[in-house]
Design a protein around this motif. Structure first.
Motif, PDB file in Angstrom:
ATOM      1  N   VAL A   1       0.826  -1.186  -0.144  1.00  0.00           N
ATOM      2  CA  VAL A   1       0.097   0.193  -0.028  1.00  0.00           C
ATOM      3  C   VAL A   1       0.938   1.135  -0.164  1.00  0.00           C
ATOM      4  CG1 VAL A   1      -1.642   1.299   1.164  1.00  0.00           C
ATOM      5  CG2 VAL A   1      -1.884  -1.104   1.207  1.00  0.00           C
ATOM      6  N   GLY A   2       1.121   1.866  -0.969  1.00  0.00           N
ATOM      7  CA  GLY A   2       1.812   3.031  -1.233  1.00  0.00           C
ATOM      8  C   GLY A   2       1.184   4.331  -1.055  1.00  0.00           C
ATOM      9  N   GLY A   3       1.838   5.608  -1.390  1.00  0.00           N
ATOM     10  CA  GLY A   3       1.084   6.731  -1.261  1.00  0.00           C
ATOM     11  C   GLY A   3       0.137   6.950  -2.438  1.00  0.00           C
ATOM     12  N   THR A   4       0.362   6.437  -3.691  1.00  0.00           N
ATOM     13  CA  THR A   4      -0.588   6.453  -4.375  1.00  0.00           C
ATOM     14  C   THR A   4      -1.492   5.422  -5.437  1.00  0.00           C
ATOM     15  OG1 THR A   4       1.146   6.894  -6.103  1.00  0.00           O
ATOM     16  CG2 THR A   4       0.273   8.879  -5.266  1.00  0.00           C
ATOM     17  N   ASN A   5      -0.511   4.163  -5.078  1.00  0.00           N
ATOM     18  CA  ASN A   5      -1.057   3.090  -5.592  1.00  0.00           C
ATOM     19  C   ASN A   5      -1.188   1.956  -4.636  1.00  0.00           C
ATOM     20  OD1 ASN A   5      -1.147   3.259  -8.954  1.00  0.00           O
ATOM     21  ND2 ASN A   5       0.863   4.214  -8.253  1.00  0.00           N
ATOM     22  N   LEU A   6      -1.842   0.966  -5.266  1.00  0.00           N
ATOM     23  CA  LEU A   6      -1.881  -0.323  -4.388  1.00  0.00           C
ATOM     24  C   LEU A   6      -1.344  -1.614  -5.244  1.00  0.00           C
ATOM     25  CD1 LEU A   6      -5.728  -0.363  -2.897  1.00  0.00           C
ATOM     26  CD2 LEU A   6      -3.471   0.511  -1.998  1.00  0.00           C
ATOM     27  N   LYS A   7      -0.300  -2.014  -4.817  1.00  0.00           N
ATOM     28  CA  LYS A   7       0.293  -2.963  -5.745  1.00  0.00           C
ATOM     29  C   LYS A   7       0.251  -4.662  -5.125  1.00  0.00           C
ATOM     30  CE  LYS A   7       4.231  -1.153  -6.236  1.00  0.00           C
ATOM     31  NZ  LYS A   7       5.784  -0.795  -6.648  1.00  0.00           N
ATOM     32  N   ALA A   8      -0.216  -5.344  -5.816  1.00  0.00           N
ATOM     33  CA  ALA A   8      -0.081  -6.796  -5.314  1.00  0.00           C
ATOM     34  C   ALA A   8       0.830  -7.550  -6.334  1.00  0.00           C
ATOM     35  CB  ALA A   8      -1.497  -7.241  -5.344  1.00  0.00           C
ATOM     36  N   GLY A   9       1.553  -8.516  -5.507  1.00  0.00           N
ATOM     37  CA  GLY A   9       2.245  -9.372  -6.441  1.00  0.00           C
ATOM     38  C   GLY A   9       2.356 -10.788  -5.850  1.00  0.00           C
ATOM     39  N   LEU A  10       2.037 -11.626  -6.819  1.00  0.00           N
ATOM     40  CA  LEU A  10       2.361 -13.242  -6.650  1.00  0.00           C
ATOM     41  C   LEU A  10       3.629 -13.470  -6.349  1.00  0.00           C
ATOM     42  CD1 LEU A  10       0.424 -16.056  -6.457  1.00  0.00           C
ATOM     43  CD2 LEU A  10       1.127 -16.028  -8.847  1.00  0.00           C
ATOM     44  N   VAL A  11       4.028 -14.398  -5.244  1.00  0.00           N
ATOM     45  CA  VAL A  11       5.494 -14.362  -4.980  1.00  0.00           C
ATOM     46  C   VAL A  11       5.382 -15.949  -4.896  1.00  0.00           C
ATOM     47  CG1 VAL A  11       7.194 -13.977  -3.240  1.00  0.00           C
ATOM     48  CG2 VAL A  11       5.742 -12.043  -3.909  1.00  0.00           C
ATOM     49  N   ASP A  12       6.827 -16.705  -5.219  1.00  0.00           N
ATOM     50  CA  ASP A  12       6.671 -18.063  -4.985  1.00  0.00           C
ATOM     51  C   ASP A  12       7.827 -18.124  -3.836  1.00  0.00           C
ATOM     52  OD1 ASP A  12       9.524 -17.547  -5.628  1.00  0.00           O
ATOM     53  OD2 ASP A  12       9.605 -18.597  -7.662  1.00  0.00           O
ATOM     54  N   GLN A  13       8.007 -19.279  -3.651  1.00  0.00           N
ATOM     55  CA  GLN A  13       8.812 -19.760  -2.269  1.00  0.00           C
ATOM     56  C   GLN A  13      10.244 -19.171  -2.181  1.00  0.00           C
ATOM     57  OE1 GLN A  13       7.151 -21.099  -0.135  1.00  0.00           O
ATOM     58  NE2 GLN A  13       6.707 -23.376  -0.300  1.00  0.00           N
ATOM     59  N   ASP A  14      10.663 -18.820  -3.449  1.00  0.00           N
ATOM     60  CA  ASP A  14      12.174 -18.260  -3.365  1.00  0.00           C
ATOM     61  C   ASP A  14      12.110 -16.568  -3.227  1.00  0.00           C
ATOM     62  OD1 ASP A  14      13.266 -20.618  -3.682  1.00  0.00           O
ATOM     63  OD2 ASP A  14      12.844 -20.675  -5.693  1.00  0.00           O
ATOM     64  N   GLY A  15      10.765 -16.021  -3.333  1.00  0.00           N
ATOM     65  CA  GLY A  15      10.785 -14.679  -3.261  1.00  0.00           C
ATOM     66  C   GLY A  15      10.620 -14.026  -4.375  1.00  0.00           C
ATOM     67  N   LYS A  16      10.519 -14.965  -5.481  1.00  0.00           N
ATOM     68  CA  LYS A  16      10.533 -14.340  -6.777  1.00  0.00           C
ATOM     69  C   LYS A  16       9.053 -13.972  -7.028  1.00  0.00           C
ATOM     70  CE  LYS A  16      11.706 -15.558 -11.532  1.00  0.00           C
ATOM     71  NZ  LYS A  16      11.203 -16.266 -12.543  1.00  0.00           N
ATOM     72  N   ILE A  17       9.033 -12.776  -7.964  1.00  0.00           N
ATOM     73  CA  ILE A  17       7.604 -12.023  -8.410  1.00  0.00           C
ATOM     74  C   ILE A  17       7.218 -12.724  -9.472  1.00  0.00           C
ATOM     75  CG2 ILE A  17       6.348 -10.092  -8.591  1.00  0.00           C
ATOM     76  CD1 ILE A  17       8.186  -8.379  -6.919  1.00  0.00           C
TER      77      ILE A  17
END
Ligand code: ZN
Length: 312
Positions: A8-24
């Motif tokens: 949750v940023g100042g102007t945008n909401l960003k969602a990422g799907l992340v795997d077990q190794d932290g890769k987006i």
């Protein structure tokens, strides 16, 4: 299993799907448009579902959703969010009305630290502090592989380095972030400009459309004495808080992130390391702390939020 991290940023909401190794693996974003906590929670849940669709992942394959917020959180509650009028909102509970997955809330600076811990400058350490220099100063602390304070945020930006100094929005005076954040740097730059009408700072600011965090570094690189003085002064303020954190916590690494951290090494990281090695207690022996630049940039928030369940 997969994780979803929401920043949750100042102007945008960003969602990422992340795997077990932290890769987006996939990212979805929407503009921040706040119409009450209920609607906000619904938007976050929609965004999480959107990123699962984009990534082609079923809800049954998701272990947890982490939400990084710019403010104070405790457990599943958003206590005080800097740029959104939410006070004491049971955000995790509201979210789960729309999407029934485990939800963790984290402070954004803590999420940055978690991201760097698993995938960035803190990889391979057990004790890490990430200092994020932005509008304020965020301090995320990981000790023995766990987030300090669990899901209650640390507030390192509000350690006082100057008794009776600049007023801070936390109600105290002389807080570290009033001096060593990007906002503090801009104030120092403007003060120097008012005192030195001959300085190149005026020209650099005019070229870029105003005074920014990088203005002093840009003018200093062009040899301007006043700008060099601002940079030196700024690094001393940055070092004041950094040395205190190091003396208290003795971490393996302090990683410096945020826009200001992009400044040239010889103007920021090198003098910072010099002051820390001169002033911290490690000069008497014991563990020395490495001062590194944070590595993940804007991705740290998503990755860290997604991996919150591993550090609490
Ligand atoms: Zn303060």
């Amino acid at each position: 299993m997969y994780h979803v991290g929401i920043d949750v940023g100042g102007t945008n909401l960003k969602a990422g799907l992340v795997d077990q190794d932290g890769k987006i693996l996939a990212v979805e974003r929407v503009p921040l448009d706040f119409h009450g906590a209920e609607a906000f929670a619904a938007t976050l849940a929609d965004l999480a579902q959107a990123v699962l669709r984009t990534g082609g992942v079923d809800i049954a394959q998701v272990a947890c959703v982490g939400i990084g917020l710019p403010g104070a959180v405790a457990g599943g509650d958003a206590l005080f969010i800097t740029n959104i009028p939410m006070r004491d909102v049971p955000l995790a509970q509201l979210f789960r009305k729309h999407l029934d997955l485990p939800v963790l809330l984290g402070n954004d600076a803590d999420c940055a630290a978690v991201g760097e811990f698993f995938c960035g400058a803190g990889k391979g350490t057990r004790d890490l502090v990430v200092v994020t220099l932005g509008t304020g100063i965020g301090g995320g602390i990981i000790l023995d592989g766990k987030l300090r304070g669990g899901l209650s945020s640390s507030e390192a930006g509000h350690l006082v380095i100057c008794h009776g100094g600049e007023p801070c929005n936390c109600g105290r005076r002389g807080c570290w972030e009033q001096y060593a954040s990007a906002t503090g740097l801009i104030r120092l730059t403007k003060e120097a400009m008012a005192e030195h009408p001959e300085s190149l700072l005026h020209q650099v600011a005019a070229e870029t459309g105003g005074v920014e965090g990088r203005t002093a570094f840009q003018a200093a690189e062009r040899g301007d004495e006043t700008a060099l003085g601002v940079c030196r002064n700024y690094v001393e303020y940055l070092a004041d808080g950094t040395v205190s954190l190091i003396n208290i916590l003795r971490p393996e690494v302090v990683a410096i992130g945020g826009g200001v951290a992009a400044a040239p090494d010889e103007l920021l990281m090198e003098p910072l390391r010099e002051i820390v090695s001169r002033e911290s207690f490690a000069r008497h022996g014991g563990r020395t702390t490495r001062i590194l630049r944070a590595e993940l940039g804007n991705d740290a928030g998503i990755i860290g939020a997604a991996m919150l369940d591993r550090v609490v």
